[in-house]
Structure formats: structure tokens, C-alpha cells
Design an enzyme around this catalytic site. Structure first.
Site, PDB file in Angstrom:
ATOM      1  CB  SER A  78       0.992   2.135   5.517  1.00 12.33           C
ATOM      2  OG  SER A  78       2.361   2.322   5.166  1.00 12.33           O
TER       3      SER A  78
ATOM      4  CE  LYS B 254       4.739   0.695   7.422  1.00 10.74           C
ATOM      5  NZ  LYS B 254       4.719   1.729   6.358  1.00 10.74           N
TER       6      LYS B 254
ATOM      7  CB  SER C 277       3.458   5.341   4.422  1.00 13.91           C
ATOM      8  OG  SER C 277       2.411   5.013   3.548  1.00 13.91           O
TER       9      SER C 277
END
Length: 485
Positions: free
Chosen positions: A154, A79, A178
Site C-alpha cells: 500500500s 505516507k 506494504s
């Protein structure tokens, strides 16, 4: 079957037998990305040249002690809020569009020590603020099961990359769901560890008392292997806990006889779709056949979760994001007339709407005259939510419910409907407020879209969660299904 569709332990066996090389794995990963990335858009940056070079170096180590590590040679996606040395870390924001770090986050040091390979940085909601991966400055990510739908957020890019077979595992961060929510939407396994289990050093902060790094994988066994690799105390992170890291893979015995499961009535009540409720009840029947028992319980203060979460996290974000001022690094506006204009224009131009919204909410909640009415009250509610969990987990082994109230929704459907988007984290947020570990595993499909089952455990008891999740996975076939891109 392609190598990228196998689980990590199977690929490790092939590497040990020298039936495949690390370069073979990387070739397959990059080939898959080349074939489908225009449909999924899971990545912001693909580090092709460097990952090929690293693979060749690892091929030279085959047969040595170094190649015995569980993640040796395994391609991964990271990420883009996790700092990676000499590889852009943008947080999916114009503010950090060209940020090239000079050091690695602790989790990256641990993966590199294992010989895991970083194929690239995955897309996300800007500064991890969002639930759809549509607030990214660069582009949205699309759900591999149906590209008209969101992958969640996210950590949507991390979940989509694994679901689409572009990498074998990924790292995400979980502030209010997330990791688990996109894992549910994309039909993969996502673990949010206990707060303090994994170092946050080198992870760009959103809300420091909530954020936690965790793995996204296709199977529970793979997930356990990755979490073991990245866990452990770090003296550079003051919230990192001195605690021995268990062998999570060994906890996957398949035996859950006599285990007691709690099912909060609030998690299958109003606002939760019929498909999600039915998937949970069907999952409980599977666990009953495996020897577990379940009872309905109540987490009465869950109703305060959303309000408490958005006030506290926005308050922490307003403080954490103050560092992005155009002075030291990141985006800087052109030709400001004075220092105040430098700050104002840099932040106005560098941040997206959702980030600005949360900064303003947090600044308001912390301001004189409002602190006691909002921030203090939210922290009091947080304490009550934690107390509810403590009482239930003193009597039961795990708490189970749906990961999300609904399956994934269409691109553009809620990104401008802020309250609906926030409410989608209704079932995951309380876990972060309490700092507990929780996992999402695939538990069904509706109209071709995956549904997720959330399992919540006691502090630092990821072993029990993994044991239940693995037993459920082995008794079902949801994890074996693949999106057809």
C-alpha cells in the site's frame, strides 16, 4: 547529476562544505515534483509553502550543532496514514479527506528533531488495504519505470516518489509487505523493521499486531540512516520495545565471509515466476563470491500464511476502523434520520470497497460461532509460522528469497481480481505474522521492470540484514539505474 540523485551522505557533505543550501535541495525536490508528478502521481498533498519556509530556517542553522544530524535538510515524503501536525492526513480515504491533525506521530517528532523536511504526504491504498495503490480515493499512483504498471502498495506513493527522484527518502508502513513489495516493484530499498522497533503512536491503525513503520530509500546506507533516526522506545506505544538502537550505518562493513544463508524451497516454488527465481539464484552466486554460503531449507507452514494473515488482519481492522462513525471526526453523512442511520450511511459513503470487504470479513471471523473456527485457527497457524522461522534463524544468519512472485503488473490488471491481488503478498506476509525484520533490495530487471530480493533476519538484528544487503548492493549495479520519465 542532480542533487536529488545523490545519496544522503553525499548531500550532507555538500551541505557541510556549504556548496549547497537546504533551500537548494527543496527547490530541486519541488521542481522535480512539478515536472513529473502528472505522470507518477505519488503525492496526495505537497506542502510547498511550509517546506520552503522550513528550509530557510534550516539554512540559518548551517554550521551549528543542529546541522550535524544525519538527515538535516533532507527532503522526504511521508505516507498519508502517518499523522502530521497541521498537514492533512487522509489515509487516501473519503472518510478522512479533510482531517487536519493537531499533533505529530512519534516518527515525525524524531524526523523533525533531526531537521528532516517533509515535502508532502504520499499516496497509498485506502487505509493501507491493497497491493497496488489503486484503492486510493484520490487517484492511482503509477510506476516510474513504466507508467502503464502499478507501483505496488500500500506504500506505492512512498516508493514511487523515491524511485522518481522527487524526494531522497520516504516513510511507509508495512502490514503484510506494504513497504517491501512496492520497493521491489519500483527498484528501491525498503525495510520493514522488527515489530516494536519503531513506535506506532500516531500511525492510523490497520492491524495493530502487524503494522510497522519503515524507510524507503535508493541505497542501503540511506535506509540504515533513516531507520536509526526513527527507531527507539516510546512510552506512548505499549508495543514499543525497550532496546538500544544500534548505529546501523557502522554495520555496513561489506564483509559477509562465513555467513550462512537459508533459501526456503517454498519461496522459489510453485507460483513464483521464472524471472524471479533466476534473479534470486543469480543473487546467491554474488553472495557466494563474497564469502557466504547458502542451503535450501523448508518453512512448511508458509502455505497457511495468506489465510492466517487475511483473517487476523481483517479482524483487527474491523475493530480499529469502528472509530470512524461520523460522530467525532472525519466524514459525516448529511441529514441522517437517527443514530443508526448516521453510522450506517457515514460508513457506507466514507469507506471504499476494499475497506468494506475487509471490515465484513473481520466482523464475520470474530462473530459468535465462527471465532474458534476462523480467528483462533488463524492465530494458531501464525504461531506455527513463527516457530518455523525461529528454527531456521537459530541455524542461519539470514533467509533469502524473492520479494514478490512476479514483477509489477499493469494498471487495472488485478485490482478487481481480489484473490490474485492478495496472493501477490505470498512471500512478504509470513514476516509480518512472525514480527521479523526484512528488507527488499533491487536484484534485477525483466522487460524494463525491477525485481526485488528479500532478506529476512532475526528479531532486532537489522544490523545483519543491512550488512548482507549492503555487501550485495556494492557488488552489483542495480541500485544505480534510474527510470527515464
Amino acid at each position: 547529476m542532480s542533487l536529488i540523485d545523490r545519496n544522503i551522505s553525499e548531500v550532507k557533505e555538500l551541505i557541510h562544505k556549504k556548496e549547497v543550501t537546504v533551500s537548494d535541495l527543496v527547490d530541486q525536490s519541488l521542481s522535480r515534483i512539478n515536472d513529473i508528478e502528472n505522470k507518477v502521481k505519488a503525492f496526495i498533498t505537497v506542502d510547498e509553502e511550509n517546506v520552503r519556509s522550513q528550509a530557510k530556517k534550516l539554512d540559518e542553522q548551517l554550521g551549528t550543532d543542529a546541522s550535524q544530524h544525519p538527515l538535516f535538510g533532507i527532503p522526504s515524503g511521508i505516507k498519508d496514514n502517518i499523522v502530521t501536525q497541521n498537514l492533512l492526513t487522509t489515509c487516501a480515504s473519503k472518510m478522512l479527506e479533510n482531517f487536519d491533525p493537531i499533533y505529530n506521530a512519534t516518527v515525525m517528532e524524531k524526523l523533525n528533531a533531526q531537521g528532516a523536511l517533509t515535502v508532502g504526504k504520499t499516496n497509498m491504498d485506502e487505509f493501507a488495504m491493497g497491493s497496488t495503490t489503486e484503492t486510493s480515493y484520490f487517484h492511482p499512483t503509477y510506476n516510474p519505470w513504466n507508467t502503464n504498471y502499478v507501483p505496488g502498495g500500500s506504500s506505492g506513493g512512498s516508493a514511487a516518489a523515491v524511485a522518481a527522484g522527487e524526494v531522497m527518502f520516504s516513510l511507509g508502513t508495512d502490514t503484510g509487505g506494504s513497504i517491501r513489495q512496492p520497493a521491489a516493484f519500483c527498484g528501491v530499498v525498503g525495510m520493514k523493521p522488527t515489530y516494536g522497533r519503531v513506535s506506532r503512536w500516531g500511525v492510523v491503525a490497520f492491524a495493530s499486531s502487524f503494522d510497522q513503520v519503515g524507510p524507503i530509500t535508493r541505497t542501503v546506507e540511506d535506509n540504515a540512516a533513516v531507520l536509526e533516526a526513527i527507531s527507539g522506545h516510546d512510552h506512548r506505544d505499549s508495543t514499543s520495545i525497550h532496546r538500544e538502537v544500534p548505529n546501523y550505518v557502522k554495520s555496513l562493513t561489506g564483509d559477509i565471509r562465513g555467513m550462512k544463508i537459508a533459501v526456503p524451497k517454498e519461496y522459489i516454488g510453485e507460483g513464483v515466476s521464472e524471472e524471479s527465481k533466476e534473479a534470486v539464484l543469480s543473487s546467491l552466486k554474488v553472495l557466494e563470491k563474497l564469502g557466504a554460503t547458502w542451503e535450501e531449507v523448508s518453512l512448511p507452514h508458509s502455505e497457511f500464511g495468506l489465510g492466517s494473515y487475511y483473517i487476523v488482519t481483517s479482524s483487527e481492522a474491523s475493530s480499529n476502523l469502528a472509530r470512524f462513525d461520523g460522530v467525532r471526526y472525519g466524514y459525516r453523512t448529511e441529514d441522517p434520520k437517527n443514530l443508526l442511520e448516521l453510522y450506517k450511511k457515514t460508513r457506507s459513503e466514507g469507506f471504499g470497497d476494499e475497506v468494506k470487504r475487509r471490515i465484513m470479513l473481520g466482523t464475520f471471523a470474530l462473530s459468535a460461532g465462527y471465532y474458534d473456527a476462523y480467528y483462533k485457527k488463524a492465530q494458531q497457524a501464525r504461531a506455527l509460522i513463527k516457530k518455523d522461522f525461529d528454527e531456521i534463524l537459530s541455524k542461519y544468519d539470514v533467509i533469502i528469497g524473492p520479494t514478490t512472485p512476479t514483477p509489477a503488473y499493469r494498471i487495472g490488471e488485478v485490482v478487481d481480481d481480489i484473490l490474485t491481488m492478495y496472493a501477490n503478498d505470498l512471500l512478504t506476509i509470513p514476516v509480518n505474522l512472525a514480527g521479523l525484520p526484512a528488507i527488499s533490495v533491487p536484484c534485477g530487471f525483466t522487460n524494463g521492470l525491477p525485481l526485488g530480493l528479500q532478506m529476512i533476519g532475526n528479531y532486532f538484528d537489522e544490523e545483519t540484514i543491512y550488512r548482507v544487503a549492503h555487501a550485495f548492493e556494492q557488488a552489483t549495479e542495480f541500485h544505480e539505474q534510474r527510470p527515464q520519465l
